[in-house]
Enzyme design. Structure first.
Site, PDB file in Angstrom:
ATOM      1  N   ALA A   1       0.720  -1.304  -0.121  1.00 29.48           N
ATOM      2  CA  ALA A   1       0.014  -0.131   0.059  1.00 29.48           C
ATOM      3  C   ALA A   1       0.494   1.577  -0.123  1.00 29.48           C
ATOM      4  O   ALA A   1       0.009   2.252  -0.375  1.00 29.48           O
ATOM      5  CB  ALA A   1      -1.061   0.298   1.171  1.00 29.48           C
TER       6      ALA A   1
ATOM      7  N   ARG B   1       8.066  -3.420  -4.817  1.00 28.99           N
ATOM      8  CA  ARG B   1       9.357  -3.735  -5.067  1.00 28.99           C
ATOM      9  C   ARG B   1       9.180  -4.656  -5.956  1.00 28.99           C
ATOM     10  O   ARG B   1       8.088  -5.638  -6.082  1.00 28.99           O
ATOM     11  CB  ARG B   1       9.532  -4.855  -3.199  1.00 28.99           C
ATOM     12  CG  ARG B   1      10.080  -3.460  -2.122  1.00 28.99           C
ATOM     13  CD  ARG B   1       9.797  -4.849  -1.289  1.00 28.99           C
ATOM     14  NE  ARG B   1       8.685  -4.404  -0.782  1.00 28.99           N
ATOM     15  CZ  ARG B   1       7.625  -4.488  -0.279  1.00 28.99           C
ATOM     16  NH1 ARG B   1       7.766  -3.003  -0.678  1.00 28.99           N
ATOM     17  NH2 ARG B   1       6.264  -4.277  -0.083  1.00 28.99           N
TER      18      ARG B   1
ATOM     19  N   HIS C   1      -1.827 -12.929  -3.156  1.00 21.98           N
ATOM     20  CA  HIS C   1      -2.343 -12.650  -2.311  1.00 21.98           C
ATOM     21  C   HIS C   1      -1.254 -12.011  -0.898  1.00 21.98           C
ATOM     22  O   HIS C   1      -0.013 -12.688  -1.104  1.00 21.98           O
ATOM     23  CB  HIS C   1      -3.258 -12.636  -1.842  1.00 21.98           C
ATOM     24  CG  HIS C   1      -3.857 -12.234  -0.389  1.00 21.98           C
ATOM     25  ND1 HIS C   1      -3.787 -12.481   1.079  1.00 21.98           N
ATOM     26  CD2 HIS C   1      -4.282 -10.633   0.251  1.00 21.98           C
ATOM     27  CE1 HIS C   1      -4.290 -11.072   1.866  1.00 21.98           C
ATOM     28  NE2 HIS C   1      -3.723 -10.283   1.351  1.00 21.98           N
ATOM     29  N   ASP C   2      -0.464 -11.584  -0.782  1.00 23.30           N
ATOM     30  CA  ASP C   2       0.672 -10.699  -0.572  1.00 23.30           C
ATOM     31  C   ASP C   2       0.966 -12.207   1.259  1.00 23.30           C
ATOM     32  O   ASP C   2       1.750 -11.718   1.419  1.00 23.30           O
ATOM     33  CB  ASP C   2       0.708  -9.278  -0.289  1.00 23.30           C
ATOM     34  CG  ASP C   2      -0.329  -8.490   0.564  1.00 23.30           C
ATOM     35  OD1 ASP C   2      -1.146  -8.903   0.690  1.00 23.30           O
ATOM     36  OD2 ASP C   2      -0.403  -8.019   0.258  1.00 23.30           O
TER      37      ASP C   2
ATOM     38  N   THR D   1       2.035  -2.377   7.047  1.00 18.53           N
ATOM     39  CA  THR D   1       0.637  -1.901   6.595  1.00 18.53           C
ATOM     40  C   THR D   1      -0.076  -1.973   7.905  1.00 18.53           C
ATOM     41  O   THR D   1      -0.353  -1.546   8.502  1.00 18.53           O
ATOM     42  CB  THR D   1       0.038  -1.177   5.984  1.00 18.53           C
ATOM     43  OG1 THR D   1       1.277  -0.647   4.245  1.00 18.53           O
ATOM     44  CG2 THR D   1      -0.690  -0.028   5.343  1.00 18.53           C
TER      45      THR D   1
ATOM     46  N   ASN E   1      -6.833  -9.434  10.993  1.00 19.13           N
ATOM     47  CA  ASN E   1      -6.415  -8.041  10.094  1.00 19.13           C
ATOM     48  C   ASN E   1      -6.181  -7.221  11.322  1.00 19.13           C
ATOM     49  O   ASN E   1      -7.522  -7.165  11.988  1.00 19.13           O
ATOM     50  CB  ASN E   1      -7.120  -7.769   9.196  1.00 19.13           C
ATOM     51  CG  ASN E   1      -6.939  -8.056   8.020  1.00 19.13           C
ATOM     52  OD1 ASN E   1      -7.158  -9.719   8.131  1.00 19.13           O
ATOM     53  ND2 ASN E   1      -7.109  -7.292   6.856  1.00 19.13           N
TER      54      ASN E   1
END
Length: 491
Positions: free
Chosen positions: A13, A17, A240-241, A263, A300
């Site tokens: 976000a 990289r 998905h990261d 983040t 989350n």
């Protein structure tokens, strides 16, 4: 033996990289070859992603990779944050710049959706934590606003899927990313089409879902010529990261808890199947698709975004490093004030420092003023929120865990990691820092052979990267602080 080179794009976000990886003697060597800022941009009164500019930067990174790589190219794959999406029109063109998940259009949307489809039904079908940023609520906000962009839409893709599309023209959604939408039905192992239609969303815009490690095809000739890369397969990694990051947890057994720290902080356990019951619903835990058939059972938590926003304000006066801020935090008196990191006030305030002070004033606490006091408040509160979620996880699953693995960029914040060990009271292991890019590369690598299994890939991580162990300290003081922290929980 041929050494294959992989290129992983990890979109976050705040920055993206490009990481070059190659496997030699069961050790993965990685190097960052390019980095650029992402972040949202204001378009009128909306917050959007300048996604086409990101693609220009991505092509620039591909050129650098092509000019410097030696040997064969094994593949290129992209991972990104979840929930956000692009819409394509009939010609396969971008309808408009995609919305940022922090855009205000999903404020106060829950009750409208729950009147159409009950909350319990949505959770029973999708197993996903309720957050107003989820794709379900973003899409419904477009229905509510009668947004013409949704009428033009012929296809829906998540962010990483869109980059794969630009490289290949292949329209597909990767599984780990699709599950973050709150529109995936784990029982049907497909989009929850009847749920989608009840909400008034066109079901035909949702494309095929493909598993991680799927070879999507070669780079289209015009892009390959532009970036000077030939014979470069485009592979959907765990796109998905967090899915990619959890693939890179340096564990030898499944008896661990992870915190993917950046983040956002994603705290959870790895399961063999979705865990959906009244307890997981009331505690708002999520079941996201993981690698090799696993489920990421997690919650989350707002992460280092809060600290980054404060630092951005301080940098406008005089630039400071995170090391400076942590040093000042250590000099500040402990346990003076707390925030609930997930309180709505901290989602996207104009001034994060003032938001923290406002919360403390509202809850009749000592108001932190110096940088050290504010940073200490943030880091202690994050560590104690981790404890709060960890205790709920343990209770729901009826399991004890031996280790917490903190991975990702936030694992570099040693003060937060030590606070986490202190607060929860079990050993913390930190690293790898570039867990998402590592998981991206490893799940690309898995496309080359069906012999790779999850813990074999994790052995590569253990062989390749330093892992630091942190033992709990001052646990009695932290236990007392936790009792006070619970009084200020708002979410």
């Amino acid at each position: 033996m041929t050494i294959l080179n992989y290129l992983a794009f990890d979109f976050g976000a705040q920055s993206a990289r490009a990481i070059h990886g190659k496997l030699e003697d069961k050790r993965l060597k990685i190097s960052e070859i390019y980095r650029f800022a992402t972040g949202g941009m204001k378009v009128g009164d909306t917050l959007r992603w300048n996604i086409l500019q990101f693609f220009e930067e991505t092509k620039r990174a591909c050129k650098i990779f092509g000019e410097n790589v030696e040997g064969e190219i094994g593949g290129l794959g992209v991972d990104s944050w979840g929930v956000d999406y692009v819409l394509l029109d009939e010609a396969g063109q971008l309808v408009s710049l995609p919305y940022h998940y922090r855009d205000k259009r999903t404020n106060n949307i829950y009750e409208e959706v729950f009147r159409i489809v009950p909350k319990e039904e949505i959770y029973r079908r999708t197993g996903i934590q309720f957050m107003q940023i989820n794709s379900l609520f973003q899409l419904y906000s477009m229905i509510r606003a009668k947004d013409p962009d949704l009428r033009k839409a012929k296809k829906f893709l998540h962010i990483a899927d869109f980059f794969h599309y630009l490289f290949t023209r292949k329209i597909a959604c990767e599984y780990t990313l699709a599950t973050t939408s709150q529109l995936y039905d784990f029982r049907e192992q497909n989009w929850a089409f009847d749920l989608i239609e009840k909400l008034g969303i066109k079901s035909e815009i949702f494309p095929e879902i493909v598993p991680h490690s799927t070879v999507l095809g070669g780079m289209i000739p015009e892009i390959a010529r532009e970036v000077k890369l030939r014979d470069c397969p485009i592979i959907a990694p765990a796109a998905h990261d967090t899915g990619a990051a959890i693939a890179a947890v340096p564990a030898t057994h499944s008896d661990f808890v992870y915190i993917s720290s950046g983040t956002w902080s994603l705290l959870g356990a790895e399961l063999e199947a979705p865990f959906v019951n009244d307890a997981s619903l009331s505690s708002n835990f999520t079941n996201e698709g993981g690698v090799f058939g696993t489920i990421r059972f997690l919650k989350n938590i707002s992460g280092l975004w809060i600290l980054a926003e404060c630092k951005r304000r301080w940098d406008q006066i005089k630039r400071c490093s995170y090391e400076d801020l942590n040093r000042e935090a250590l000099e500040a008196k402990p346990f003076q004030s707390f925030i609930d990191p997930d309180y709505s006030l901290f989602l996207n305030p104009d001034n994060m420092i003032k938001a923290i002070q406002q919360f403390c004033k509202m809850t009749h606490q000592r108001i932190p003023n110096s940088r050290g006091e504010i940073v200490r408040c943030i880091l202690e509160s994050l560590a104690l929120k981790y404890k709060y979620v960890y205790e709920k996880l343990r209770k729901i699953l009826k399991r004890n865990f031996k280790t917490i693995h903190i991975i990702g960029g936030g694992s570099q914040n040693k003060l937060l990691s030590q606070f986490t060990a202190n607060g929860i009271g079990i050993e913390v292991r930190t690293g790898p820092v570039e867990a998402t890019a590592v998981g991206n590369i490893l799940t690309q690598l898995a496309s080359q052979s069906h012999n790779y299994k999850l813990f074999e890939l994790r052995k590569i991580v253990i062989n390749s990267f330093p892992i630091e162990k942190l033992a709990p300290q001052e646990t009695t003081e932290w236990d007392e602080a936790y009792k006070i922290f619970l009084k200020y929980m708002k979410s």
